[in-house]
Design a protein around this motif. Sequence first.
Motif, PDB file in Angstrom:
ATOM      1  N   ARG A   1      25.023  55.000  40.438  1.00  0.00           N
ATOM      2  CA  ARG A   1      25.226  55.277  39.014  1.00  0.00           C
ATOM      3  C   ARG A   1      25.088  54.039  38.137  1.00  0.00           C
ATOM      4  O   ARG A   1      24.603  54.133  37.004  1.00  0.00           O
ATOM      5  N   ASP A   2      25.538  52.882  38.624  1.00  0.00           N
ATOM      6  CA  ASP A   2      25.557  51.691  37.769  1.00  0.00           C
ATOM      7  C   ASP A   2      24.410  50.726  38.033  1.00  0.00           C
ATOM      8  O   ASP A   2      24.245  49.751  37.301  1.00  0.00           O
ATOM      9  N   VAL A   3      23.642  50.977  39.079  1.00  0.00           N
ATOM     10  CA  VAL A   3      22.488  50.120  39.370  1.00  0.00           C
ATOM     11  C   VAL A   3      21.208  50.943  39.344  1.00  0.00           C
ATOM     12  O   VAL A   3      20.355  50.756  38.469  1.00  0.00           O
ATOM     13  N   VAL A   4      21.071  51.882  40.271  1.00  0.00           N
ATOM     14  CA  VAL A   4      19.812  52.629  40.398  1.00  0.00           C
ATOM     15  C   VAL A   4      19.525  53.467  39.154  1.00  0.00           C
ATOM     16  O   VAL A   4      18.439  53.368  38.561  1.00  0.00           O
TER      17      VAL A   4
ATOM     18  N   ASN B   1      29.711  48.214  33.312  1.00  0.00           N
ATOM     19  CA  ASN B   1      28.483  47.447  33.276  1.00  0.00           C
ATOM     20  C   ASN B   1      28.612  46.311  32.273  1.00  0.00           C
ATOM     21  O   ASN B   1      28.763  46.549  31.081  1.00  0.00           O
ATOM     22  N   SER B   2      28.540  45.080  32.749  1.00  0.00           N
ATOM     23  CA  SER B   2      28.789  43.929  31.884  1.00  0.00           C
ATOM     24  C   SER B   2      27.688  43.708  30.873  1.00  0.00           C
ATOM     25  O   SER B   2      27.933  43.336  29.729  1.00  0.00           O
TER      26      SER B   2
ATOM     27  N   MET C   1      37.885  46.727  28.446  1.00  0.00           N
ATOM     28  CA  MET C   1      38.184  46.474  29.854  1.00  0.00           C
ATOM     29  C   MET C   1      36.921  46.718  30.676  1.00  0.00           C
ATOM     30  O   MET C   1      36.353  47.816  30.618  1.00  0.00           O
ATOM     31  N   ILE C   2      36.475  45.700  31.425  1.00  0.00           N
ATOM     32  CA  ILE C   2      35.279  45.866  32.240  1.00  0.00           C
ATOM     33  C   ILE C   2      35.586  45.543  33.698  1.00  0.00           C
ATOM     34  O   ILE C   2      36.468  44.747  34.005  1.00  0.00           O
ATOM     35  N   GLY C   3      34.839  46.158  34.586  1.00  0.00           N
ATOM     36  CA  GLY C   3      35.014  45.953  36.018  1.00  0.00           C
ATOM     37  C   GLY C   3      34.335  47.085  36.753  1.00  0.00           C
ATOM     38  O   GLY C   3      34.000  48.115  36.154  1.00  0.00           O
ATOM     39  N   HIS C   4      34.101  46.927  38.060  1.00  0.00           N
ATOM     40  CA  HIS C   4      33.360  47.988  38.746  1.00  0.00           C
ATOM     41  C   HIS C   4      34.235  49.220  38.948  1.00  0.00           C
ATOM     42  O   HIS C   4      35.450  49.212  38.749  1.00  0.00           O
TER      43      HIS C   4
END
Length: 409
Positions: free
Chosen positions: A203-206, A125-126, A30-33
Amino acid sequence: MAKFPKILHRRNIYIERIKPFMCTPIVKVMIGHRRVGKSFILFQLIDLIKSEEKEANIIYINKEDIEFVDMVSYKELYGYISERLVDGRKNYIFVDEIQEIADFKIAIRSLALDDNNDIYISGSNSEMFSSDLANELGGRYVEFRIYSLSYLEFLSFHNLENNEDSLEKYAHFGGLPYLIHLPFDEAVIMEYINSVYSTIILRDVVERKKIRNTAFLEQLIRFLANNIGSLFSSKSISDFLKSQKVNIASNQVSEYADSLTEAFVVHRIGRYDIIGKRLFERGEKYFFENMGIHNAIAGYKPQDRAKRLENLVCNHLLFCGYDVKVGTLVPEEIDFVCTRGGETLYVQVSIELSLPETITREFGNLLKIRDNYPKIVVSGERSFENTYEGVEHIYIRDFLSSTLTPKIL
């Protein structure tokens, strides 16, 4: 065994999609922000398993729980799970926000070798999932994209009537599930949405991409938020920013935009040549996965209503399981070319259809496509009720409410 929260609202569309793969050695991903409801999908699956097998051996790990803060590597993940496996029976393994565990794919690959292990994992994170799991598991996993609440889910969660006021709330605040616990007060909701947005970016970008130029990242996000639905390339964005005294290379623009896409902040919609039936290498549109996050960044401005309308249409098409592209039919543009299974749908979006020239343009573009696939125009008003030479018109609330029922895959 962890104690799970009471499930107040079920998202059965996802459960029905996942059901055919339950109790199989295929890993369910399961993926998603963040805060989009992945954990509660896992809870629903656990609840379903327990309803059918009261003594089911369920192993649950949530990397956001302090209990598992020291579980940072695949060895610790594998060790914790392997100690709790029961030989000769089904073991139901759930790992939430698994991307926080280094090289998790090694442990999952090993666990998936045993057909008695029924594995469910989630992450935010895809890129990490699509590249790492594809290499490690081959065809032994299936991915489910979890989106913000659809309009109908939003109505159900908040117990709202399907009317114009509810549509306005949905367009304004978006579909983060936790909003059911907050009053419909803009200051309160936007404070929560901003906290979710900040967590995703940090957390998911920087942190994940080790981004140093955070000031440019924020500028890029604001630029995309103020220009949703516009056609861009990395070079055109770079050129625009240079005109604003921001000197950034196009390859860095591309890397930063990729990081936002991978963290599910935005959807990147590529261009498709309808006649040549091929994808263009350059030029795409960006839409925000969650309208509340978009509005927290760009503001909820009346002059942006057309942009929000196009974003709402894009999000609903993706929720319904379509692969969505921007259509090119030189010199015209078709807002969305949508494919699902063997079917194709063409969608044009217009804020209003009050002027004859607007009607001719929006419907006329679709009529230039010489095939028999369905074509629709979605608009933000009800005043135009007719079809036009066989092309159907659908009001946005009707489109979000009763059109394109999500396909059970």
